[in-house]
Design a protein around this motif. Structure first.
Motif, PDB file in Angstrom:
ATOM      1  N   CYS A  89     -12.234  24.514   1.322  1.00 37.36           N
ATOM      2  CA  CYS A  89     -13.148  24.012   0.141  1.00 37.36           C
ATOM      3  C   CYS A  89     -12.430  24.482  -1.480  1.00 37.36           C
ATOM      4  N   ARG A  90     -11.768  25.095  -2.114  1.00 35.22           N
ATOM      5  CA  ARG A  90     -10.804  25.530  -3.373  1.00 35.22           C
ATOM      6  C   ARG A  90      -9.520  23.849  -3.262  1.00 35.22           C
ATOM      7  N   ARG A  91      -9.396  23.189  -2.401  1.00 38.91           N
ATOM      8  CA  ARG A  91      -8.480  21.947  -2.692  1.00 38.91           C
ATOM      9  C   ARG A  91      -8.588  21.309  -3.206  1.00 38.91           C
ATOM     10  N   ASN A  92      -7.967  20.366  -3.897  1.00 45.41           N
ATOM     11  CA  ASN A  92      -8.736  19.181  -5.064  1.00 45.41           C
ATOM     12  C   ASN A  92      -8.686  17.957  -4.068  1.00 45.41           C
ATOM     13  N   ALA A  93      -9.911  17.394  -3.392  1.00 46.69           N
ATOM     14  CA  ALA A  93     -10.365  16.324  -3.418  1.00 46.69           C
ATOM     15  C   ALA A  93     -10.172  14.748  -3.970  1.00 46.69           C
ATOM     16  N   PHE A  94      -9.512  13.955  -2.518  1.00 53.09           N
ATOM     17  CA  PHE A  94      -9.443  12.719  -3.084  1.00 53.09           C
ATOM     18  C   PHE A  94     -10.185  11.142  -2.980  1.00 53.09           C
ATOM     19  N   GLU A  95     -11.198  10.372  -3.414  1.00 53.61           N
ATOM     20  CA  GLU A  95     -11.926   9.699  -2.935  1.00 53.61           C
ATOM     21  C   GLU A  95     -11.020   8.162  -2.685  1.00 53.61           C
ATOM     22  N   LEU A  96     -11.517   8.028  -1.177  1.00 52.29           N
ATOM     23  CA  LEU A  96     -11.461   6.566  -1.085  1.00 52.29           C
ATOM     24  C   LEU A  96     -11.714   5.590  -1.441  1.00 52.29           C
ATOM     25  N   SER A  97     -12.235   4.836  -2.019  1.00 51.63           N
ATOM     26  CA  SER A  97     -13.077   3.481  -2.329  1.00 51.63           C
ATOM     27  C   SER A  97     -12.993   2.055  -1.784  1.00 51.63           C
ATOM     28  N   ASP A  98     -14.282   1.667  -0.782  1.00 53.20           N
ATOM     29  CA  ASP A  98     -13.687   0.651  -0.164  1.00 53.20           C
ATOM     30  C   ASP A  98     -14.008  -0.758  -0.956  1.00 53.20           C
ATOM     31  N   TYR A  99     -14.380  -0.604  -2.243  1.00 51.33           N
ATOM     32  CA  TYR A  99     -14.666  -1.342  -3.078  1.00 51.33           C
ATOM     33  C   TYR A  99     -12.991  -1.386  -3.890  1.00 51.33           C
ATOM     34  N   ARG A 100     -11.947  -0.265  -3.764  1.00 54.56           N
ATOM     35  CA  ARG A 100     -10.190  -0.175  -4.703  1.00 54.56           C
ATOM     36  C   ARG A 100      -9.219   0.118  -3.931  1.00 54.56           C
ATOM     37  N   TRP A 101      -9.929  -0.428  -2.631  1.00 59.54           N
ATOM     38  CA  TRP A 101      -8.962   0.161  -1.559  1.00 59.54           C
ATOM     39  C   TRP A 101      -7.464   0.467  -2.053  1.00 59.54           C
ATOM     40  N   GLN A 102      -6.484  -0.532  -1.856  1.00 55.23           N
ATOM     41  CA  GLN A 102      -5.461  -0.749  -2.224  1.00 55.23           C
ATOM     42  C   GLN A 102      -4.759  -0.066  -3.437  1.00 55.23           C
ATOM     43  N   PHE A 103      -5.589   0.099  -4.356  1.00 53.31           N
ATOM     44  CA  PHE A 103      -5.315   1.168  -6.045  1.00 53.31           C
ATOM     45  C   PHE A 103      -4.974   2.526  -4.952  1.00 53.31           C
TER      46      PHE A 103
ATOM     47  N   ARG B 116      -7.432   2.177   9.067  1.00 50.69           N
ATOM     48  CA  ARG B 116      -7.418   1.394   8.026  1.00 50.69           C
ATOM     49  C   ARG B 116      -6.137   1.652   7.077  1.00 50.69           C
ATOM     50  N   LEU B 117      -6.494   3.532   7.203  1.00 49.45           N
ATOM     51  CA  LEU B 117      -5.342   4.567   6.412  1.00 49.45           C
ATOM     52  C   LEU B 117      -4.082   4.566   7.107  1.00 49.45           C
ATOM     53  N   TYR B 118      -4.463   4.813   8.244  1.00 49.24           N
ATOM     54  CA  TYR B 118      -2.861   5.647   9.545  1.00 49.24           C
ATOM     55  C   TYR B 118      -2.054   3.281   9.152  1.00 49.24           C
ATOM     56  N   ASP B 119      -2.144   2.242   8.679  1.00 44.23           N
ATOM     57  CA  ASP B 119      -2.071   0.798   9.072  1.00 44.23           C
ATOM     58  C   ASP B 119      -1.419   0.937   7.610  1.00 44.23           C
ATOM     59  N   SER B 120      -1.901   1.640   5.996  1.00 34.64           N
ATOM     60  CA  SER B 120      -1.684   1.516   5.215  1.00 34.64           C
ATOM     61  C   SER B 120       0.024   2.056   5.178  1.00 34.64           C
TER      62      SER B 120
ATOM     63  N   PRO C 156      -8.163  17.160   1.198  1.00 35.41           N
ATOM     64  CA  PRO C 156      -9.238  16.265   1.477  1.00 35.41           C
ATOM     65  C   PRO C 156      -9.599  14.627   1.124  1.00 35.41           C
ATOM     66  N   VAL C 157      -9.156  14.191   1.725  1.00 31.37           N
ATOM     67  CA  VAL C 157      -9.717  12.533   1.651  1.00 31.37           C
ATOM     68  C   VAL C 157     -10.680  11.906   1.639  1.00 31.37           C
ATOM     69  N   LEU C 158     -12.315  11.438   0.613  1.00 38.60           N
ATOM     70  CA  LEU C 158     -13.216  11.604   1.065  1.00 38.60           C
ATOM     71  C   LEU C 158     -13.393  10.017   1.445  1.00 38.60           C
ATOM     72  N   VAL C 159     -14.843   9.517   2.502  1.00 38.94           N
ATOM     73  CA  VAL C 159     -14.614   8.643   2.514  1.00 38.94           C
ATOM     74  C   VAL C 159     -16.030   7.857   2.309  1.00 38.94           C
ATOM     75  N   GLN C 160     -17.185   6.953   2.695  1.00 40.13           N
ATOM     76  CA  GLN C 160     -18.116   6.984   2.227  1.00 40.13           C
ATOM     77  C   GLN C 160     -19.037   7.584   1.376  1.00 40.13           C
ATOM     78  N   ARG C 161     -18.843   7.428   0.557  1.00 36.33           N
ATOM     79  CA  ARG C 161     -19.566   8.314  -0.616  1.00 36.33           C
ATOM     80  C   ARG C 161     -19.280  10.075  -0.278  1.00 36.33           C
ATOM     81  N   ALA C 162     -19.042  10.451   1.413  1.00 32.21           N
ATOM     82  CA  ALA C 162     -18.235  11.287   1.035  1.00 32.21           C
ATOM     83  C   ALA C 162     -18.176  13.062  -0.017  1.00 32.21           C
TER      84      ALA C 162
END
Length: 230
Positions: free
Chosen positions: A131-145, A26-30, A109-115
């Motif tokens: 582990c010192r890299r600032n992570a980014f979370e992708l939520s299924d509820y606001r995926w596009q944003f 899904r991310l690849y398509d975007s 780092p991109v977190l999915v599934q609430r990891a």
């Protein structure tokens, strides 16, 4: 997913098929809708018999400017196993991230599934800085944003990497300009000194002779004996 050869400003998408294959697709398509298919590298694809798979992965990572490490709940280990997958030196994900860190490539780092992000104790030595890299979370509820925010971060990473590749100004050029400036000032000083010396130089030989004649004539007239009055 088909293997895609990334351009010099490409994006490497690292993930585990058993962990986050659906989110990765899904991310690849975007990403390809925004950056273009030729700039996204996903999956190593087919490695020919006899090829060193480590060299193939490292070469693919080295051609990218940003690596997105997709992390799900089974990124570290499988549910029925307690051993970390990253402890295996031949683990593809470990090789991909280690190659990016070694080359100072932007790793997001991109977190999915609430990891959650792994702790230093979960990582091998060559991934400790991960582990010192600032992570980014992708939520299924606001995926596009969230994807748009991630794209902005990726673009910033590509821009920063492009600036770092620009050659530094040549020292020879600066030195040449400095020498030329000093030479110009010296030339002006020499011209001014020459003009000053010309203005204060002694009179020419002809002018000196005429001056002596005049002074001599004046002296003779003053010393002449006048006749006595009758």
């Amino acid at each position: 997913m088909p293997q895609v050869t990334p351009s010099k400003s490409g994006i490497f998408l690292s993930y585990r098929r058993d962990d986050s294959a659906g989110h990765a697709g899904r991310l690849y398509d975007s990403l390809i809708r925004h950056f273009g298919e030729d700039r996204i590298f996903m999956d190593v694809g087919t490695i020919e018999p006899g090829e060193d798979f480590v060299e193939v992965i490292e070469s693919a990572v080295a051609s990218c400017e940003v690596l997105i490490a997709l992390i799900g709940r089974q990124w570290l280990s499988k549910p029925d196993e307690n051993t970390s997958l990253l402890k295996n030196r031949n683990d593809f994900v470990r090789i991909e991230i280690a190659a990016a860190l070694e080359r100072n490539i932007r790793v997001i780092p991109v977190l999915v599934q609430r990891a959650t992000m792994p702790s230093p104790t979960d990582l091998p030595e060559d991934l400790l800085s991960f582990c010192r890299r600032n992570a980014f979370e992708l939520s299924d509820y606001r995926w596009q944003f969230d994807v748009q925010e991630l794209i902005t971060a990726v673009e910033a990473g590509i821009l920063e990497s492009t600036k770092e590749r620009r050659p530094a100004p040549s020292r020879i050029n600066k030195r040449t300009i400095l020498i030329a400036g000093i030479g110009g000032v010296a030339l002006i000083i020499m011209i001014a000194a020459f003009i000053f010396m010309q203005g204060n130089s002694p009179p020419a030989e002809g002018q000196a002779t005429a001056q002596k004649v005049i002074e001599g004539s004046g002296a003779s007239a003053q010393n002449a004996i006048l006749p006595a009055p009758p």
